[in-house]
Design a protein around this motif. Structure first.
Motif, PDB file in Angstrom:
ATOM      1  N   HIS A 456     -15.326   5.326  19.610  1.00  0.00           N
ATOM      2  CA  HIS A 456     -16.451   4.655  18.521  1.00  0.00           C
ATOM      3  C   HIS A 456     -17.682   5.439  18.419  1.00  0.00           C
ATOM      4  O   HIS A 456     -18.728   4.307  17.463  1.00  0.00           O
ATOM      5  CB  HIS A 456     -16.118   3.316  19.040  1.00  0.00           C
ATOM      6  CG  HIS A 456     -14.969   3.262  19.316  1.00  0.00           C
ATOM      7  ND1 HIS A 456     -13.572   2.823  18.477  1.00  0.00           N
ATOM      8  CD2 HIS A 456     -14.196   1.919  20.312  1.00  0.00           C
ATOM      9  CE1 HIS A 456     -13.095   1.793  18.662  1.00  0.00           C
ATOM     10  NE2 HIS A 456     -13.279   1.416  20.414  1.00  0.00           N
ATOM     11  N   ASN A 461     -22.975   5.502  15.376  1.00  0.00           N
ATOM     12  CA  ASN A 461     -23.529   6.170  13.542  1.00  0.00           C
ATOM     13  C   ASN A 461     -23.944   4.580  13.220  1.00  0.00           C
ATOM     14  O   ASN A 461     -24.324   4.580  12.283  1.00  0.00           O
ATOM     15  CB  ASN A 461     -22.649   6.801  12.718  1.00  0.00           C
ATOM     16  CG  ASN A 461     -23.391   8.551  12.810  1.00  0.00           C
ATOM     17  OD1 ASN A 461     -24.074   8.917  13.770  1.00  0.00           O
ATOM     18  ND2 ASN A 461     -22.013   9.420  13.250  1.00  0.00           N
ATOM     19  N   ASP A 470     -26.537  11.647  16.659  1.00  0.00           N
ATOM     20  CA  ASP A 470     -26.802  13.268  16.726  1.00  0.00           C
ATOM     21  C   ASP A 470     -27.329  13.546  18.721  1.00  0.00           C
ATOM     22  O   ASP A 470     -26.975  13.961  19.424  1.00  0.00           O
ATOM     23  CB  ASP A 470     -27.960  13.796  15.715  1.00  0.00           C
ATOM     24  CG  ASP A 470     -27.737  14.019  14.379  1.00  0.00           C
ATOM     25  OD1 ASP A 470     -26.165  13.983  14.209  1.00  0.00           O
ATOM     26  OD2 ASP A 470     -28.151  14.347  13.407  1.00  0.00           O
ATOM     27  N   LEU A 473     -25.025  12.511  21.223  1.00  0.00           N
ATOM     28  CA  LEU A 473     -24.118  13.770  20.765  1.00  0.00           C
ATOM     29  C   LEU A 473     -24.566  14.923  21.676  1.00  0.00           C
ATOM     30  O   LEU A 473     -24.140  15.814  22.667  1.00  0.00           O
ATOM     31  CB  LEU A 473     -23.963  14.613  19.374  1.00  0.00           C
ATOM     32  CG  LEU A 473     -22.350  14.208  18.678  1.00  0.00           C
ATOM     33  CD1 LEU A 473     -22.686  14.888  16.796  1.00  0.00           C
ATOM     34  CD2 LEU A 473     -21.472  14.576  18.810  1.00  0.00           C
ATOM     35  N   ARG A 493     -17.880  22.322  20.870  1.00  0.00           N
ATOM     36  CA  ARG A 493     -18.305  21.402  20.616  1.00  0.00           C
ATOM     37  C   ARG A 493     -17.031  21.886  19.717  1.00  0.00           C
ATOM     38  O   ARG A 493     -16.896  22.886  18.485  1.00  0.00           O
ATOM     39  CB  ARG A 493     -19.383  21.534  19.597  1.00  0.00           C
ATOM     40  CG  ARG A 493     -19.199  20.269  18.887  1.00  0.00           C
ATOM     41  CD  ARG A 493     -20.551  20.017  18.334  1.00  0.00           C
ATOM     42  NE  ARG A 493     -20.498  19.203  17.380  1.00  0.00           N
ATOM     43  CZ  ARG A 493     -21.215  18.443  16.390  1.00  0.00           C
ATOM     44  NH1 ARG A 493     -22.676  19.342  16.136  1.00  0.00           N
ATOM     45  NH2 ARG A 493     -21.610  17.104  15.054  1.00  0.00           N
TER      46      ARG A 493
HETATM   47  N1  LIG Z   1     -24.309  11.257  13.673  1.00  0.00           N
HETATM   48  C1  LIG Z   1     -22.974  12.246  13.690  1.00  0.00           C
HETATM   49  N2  LIG Z   1     -22.872  12.013  13.239  1.00  0.00           N
HETATM   50  C2  LIG Z   1     -20.915  12.296  13.502  1.00  0.00           C
HETATM   51  C3  LIG Z   1     -21.209  14.320  13.416  1.00  0.00           C
HETATM   52  N3  LIG Z   1     -20.198  14.226  13.269  1.00  0.00           N
HETATM   53  C4  LIG Z   1     -19.017  13.429  12.786  1.00  0.00           C
HETATM   54  N4  LIG Z   1     -19.719  12.381  12.963  1.00  0.00           N
HETATM   55  C5  LIG Z   1     -19.185  11.218  12.673  1.00  0.00           C
HETATM   56  O1  LIG Z   1     -18.634  10.737  13.886  1.00  0.00           O
HETATM   57  C6  LIG Z   1     -17.866   9.744  13.438  1.00  0.00           C
HETATM   58  C7  LIG Z   1     -16.200   9.698  13.923  1.00  0.00           C
HETATM   59  O2  LIG Z   1     -15.043   9.408  13.060  1.00  0.00           O
HETATM   60  P1  LIG Z   1     -13.517   8.797  13.450  1.00  0.00           P
HETATM   61  O3  LIG Z   1     -13.358  10.297  13.211  1.00  0.00           O
HETATM   62  O4  LIG Z   1     -13.511   7.475  13.088  1.00  0.00           O
HETATM   63  O5  LIG Z   1     -14.035   8.010  15.282  1.00  0.00           O
HETATM   64  P2  LIG Z   1     -14.413   6.980  15.799  1.00  0.00           P
HETATM   65  O6  LIG Z   1     -15.394   5.990  15.430  1.00  0.00           O
HETATM   66  O7  LIG Z   1     -15.145   7.542  16.857  1.00  0.00           O
HETATM   67  O8  LIG Z   1     -13.152   5.854  16.103  1.00  0.00           O
HETATM   68  P3  LIG Z   1     -12.354   7.274  17.501  1.00  0.00           P
HETATM   69  O9  LIG Z   1     -12.233   8.404  17.650  1.00  0.00           O
HETATM   70  O10 LIG Z   1     -11.102   6.527  17.195  1.00  0.00           O
HETATM   71  O11 LIG Z   1     -12.789   6.336  18.506  1.00  0.00           O
HETATM   72  C8  LIG Z   1     -18.238   9.412  12.114  1.00  0.00           C
HETATM   73  O12 LIG Z   1     -18.448   8.551  11.248  1.00  0.00           O
HETATM   74  C9  LIG Z   1     -18.935  10.854  11.810  1.00  0.00           C
HETATM   75  O13 LIG Z   1     -19.364  10.545  10.422  1.00  0.00           O
HETATM   76  C10 LIG Z   1     -22.506  14.446  13.648  1.00  0.00           C
HETATM   77  O14 LIG Z   1     -22.721  15.963  13.612  1.00  0.00           O
HETATM   78  N5  LIG Z   1     -23.647  13.751  13.524  1.00  0.00           N
END
Ligand SMILES: Nc1nc2c(ncn2[C@@H]2O[C@H](COP(=O)(O)OP(=O)(O)OP(=O)(O)O)[C@@H](O)[C@H]2O)c(=O)[nH]1
Length: 586
Positions: A456, A461, A470, A473, A493
């Motif tokens: 999630h 975010n 960030d 992460l 990553r």
């Molecule tokens: N802050 C930040 N957010 C990131 C980065 N890379 C990806 N994201 C976010 O990670 C989120 C991934 O969302 P989803 O693929 O829907 O997955 P999830 O919300 O983790 O849900 P599930 O994986 O199903 O548990 C997205 O909102 C991206 O914007 C990053 O480098 N920094």
């Protein structure tokens, strides 16, 4: 004064110096004829010679000499009277016999050479002296040159023997000069050192001076020119003076080593050149004494310059000085004879020849020495330049090496950064694939993959903003890294909030255990970002790569990632925050 007794030539005599039997009279106006001279002689106005050499220096007018001869040598009716000095202008010989008849012969360099009784460098006159007859001999000499009248009588045989020895000595002298000339000419043509040119100039001009003084110039070069006979002496002396000053300037390197002395030398050269030009117009009796004295001045000046340059550390000047000392000695003797100070002997008469031959030999040696010194100096300069160059090259090589090192570092840093993910500092996906391929190619151990996806993350975010996302992460990357460190895992990553880890030497079950400890580590404490505290969990898929994938490592990796991803999705589907093995799907 009283008239002397006659010179009686006895049997057995073949060669006689006349001076002890000769009286003389100086006719200052120079206009008396034989009759007038006879009257003076009979009046007892003639005097004995002051010295055996009959040298009076430069004198105006004419000199009359008288001797009464009686030949009692039965076998020698013909004698040769020789005036053993080459430069007298006019020599008139009168033979007055008992019966009053007079025979007159001309000589000296104002009369053509061909009037001489014998082809010889000194004026000479054949005399018929019938045995038993008394003869009055009158010799009148008038000359612009120094008044020297050494008269001798020779039988033809005695003359032949004497002249042969003298010619051999003179031949030897000019032989040495010619050998030195050609030897140094070759050196000049090869080396092109101006010193050699001026040496050649000096030796040629000086050779010409002596050729003239010996009477050979008149005999061979200008046998009918009274004008050249008069001018050749001062002219050739001036040329020799110019040559020797120029030679000294270049040899001693005066312009560099003693600039002030160089100016004096140039001043002298100008003076000698002007004197040479003036001597074409000036009477011989004026120009020649100046030119002869200038020889002493010129040589003394060269000695001074040599000493100064020697004291400034120029070693070739030593031989040079010695050479000119020889010349000075010989010339001084000759000049003193010309002015009537020294008697005429073999050594004084040939002093110039002996001194100058030694001088020119030594100068030639000095030139060689100087050349060797120059060559050594050049070699030293080249050696030093080479050393300097080598040092420069070494310095430059060092600089280049360090620049290359810096470049290599920069390159390595660049390569490293191209392999890393900017946010978390973990390796990126591309590098992960390359390294995994290397591990697989070794093929000696099992390898398992962990595919880790934060749960999630979108809502993190959304709730806290991207910057907190960030931080989360980075925190998750750190935690995963620390947990996997004991297992030599290859961690990267994979993209977004997804990580991948390869565990070499680990089967799927062990890997699942590691995945579980990882999951728990993320759980153990929340991530803090500023005021925010965020709990993070992850779903983890596990898969063991099949061993023996052959050459197709890339495909094997794709498939394995695919399988690990499927396991991950299974974990997500299974409620998240859990570990699933791909094998368990099957
Ligand atoms: N802050 C930040 N957010 C990131 C980065 N890379 C990806 N994201 C976010 O990670 C989120 C991934 O969302 P989803 O693929 O829907 O997955 P999830 O919300 O983790 O849900 P599930 O994986 O199903 O548990 C997205 O909102 C991206 O914007 C990053 O480098 N920094």
């Amino acid at each position: 004064a009283q008239t002397r007794g006659p010179l009686v030539i006895d049997a057995g005599q073949s060669q006689l110096a006349l001076s002890p039997y000769v009286d003389y009279l100086h006719d200052v106006d120079g206009d008396a004829d034989l009759d007038a001279a006879r009257v003076w002689q009979q009046e007892g106005r003639f005097q004995p010679l002051p010295s055996a050499s009959a040298a009076f220096g430069f004198q105006p007018g004419a000199f009359w000499f008288h001797a009464r001869l009686v030949n009692l040598h039965p076998g020698e009716p013909r004698w040769l009277l020789v005036q053993e000095y080459a430069l007298s202008d006019r020599v008139d010989v009168y033979m007055r016999r008992e019966d009053g008849t007079v025979q007159h012969q001309r000589g000296g360099d104002h009369a053509p050479f061909k009037v001489r009784s014998i082809r010889y460098r000194h004026p000479n006159f054949a005399l018929d002296l019938p045995p038993g007859d008394a003869v009055d001999l009158y010799v009148r000499v008038q000359s612009q040159s120094s008044m020297q009248v050494p008269l001798s009588l020779y039988t033809p045989t005695a003359f032949t023997e004497m002249s042969r020895d003298a010619q051999l000595a003179i031949g030897l002298y000019y032989g040495i000069l010619l050998a030195l000339f050609f030897y140094n000419l070759v050196l000049w043509l090869t080396l092109r050192d101006p010193s050699y040119f001026w040496y050649l100039f000096h030796i040629t001009a000086f050779g010409l001076v002596l050729f003239t003084l010996n009477g050979l110039g008149f005999e061979y070069l200008w046998p009918s020119s009274a004008w050249l006979a008069d001018k050749a002496v001062p002219l050739s002396i001036c040329l020799a003076l110019i040559g020797m000053q120029q030679f000294a300037r270049t040899f001693l390197e005066l312009p560099q080593r003693w600039p002030r002395g160089n100016w004096v030398s140039l001043g002298l050269i100008t003076f000698f050149a002007l004197l040479g030009l003036a001597s074409l117009e000036l009477p011989y009796r004026v120009s020649t004494p100046i030119a002869s004295r200038a020889v002493l001045v010129g040589v003394l000046w060269i000695a001074v310059a040599s000493i100064v340059v020697l004291r400034r550390g120029y070693r070739p000047a030593r031989l040079f000085l010695l050479a000119w000392a020889m010349f000075l000695l010989g010339t001084t003797m000759f000049t003193l004879v010309a002015f009537g100070v020294l008697p005429k002997t073999f050594y004084t008469e040939y002093g110039v020849q002996i001194g100058s031959a030694l001088e020119m030999l030594l100068l030639s040696v000095a030139l060689g020495y100087r050349y060797a010194a120059l060559r050594n100096e050049n070699e030293r300069i080249v050696r030093e330049a080479k050393l300097h160059l080598e040092q420069k090259v070494m310095q430059r090589t060092g600089e280049l090496r360090s620049a290359l090192g810096q470049l290599e570092n920069a390159h390595a840093r660049l390569r490293e950064s191209s392999q890393r993910d900017g946010l978390t500092g973990l390796h990126n996906r591309t590098h992960f694939r390359e390294r995994l391929l290397e591990i697989l190619e070794r093929g000696d151990r099992p390898v398992s993959l962990l595919m880790i996806d934060l749960d999630h993350f979108k809502s993190i975010n959304d709730r806290h903003g991207h910057l907190v996302g960030d931080d989360c992460l980075r925190w998750a990357a750190r935690t995963i890294g620390q947990t996997l460190r004991p297992h030599e895992a290859l961690l990267a990553r994979f993209g977004g909030e997804e990580f991948v880890a390869a565990l070499p030497g680990m089967g799927v079950h062990d890997a699942a255990r590691v995945g579980e400890s990882l999951r728990q580590a993320l759980h153990a404490q929340p991530c803090t970002s500023g005021p925010h505290t965020v709990r993070i969990s992850a779903s983890i898929g596990v898969h063991q790569l099949p061993t023996g994938h052959g050459d197709d490592g890339d495909d094997a990796i794709d498939q394995a990632l695919q399988r690990a991803d499927e396991a991950l999705y299974a974990a997500k589907a299974g409620g998240r925050d859990c570990v699933r093995m791909a094998g368990a799907l099957a």
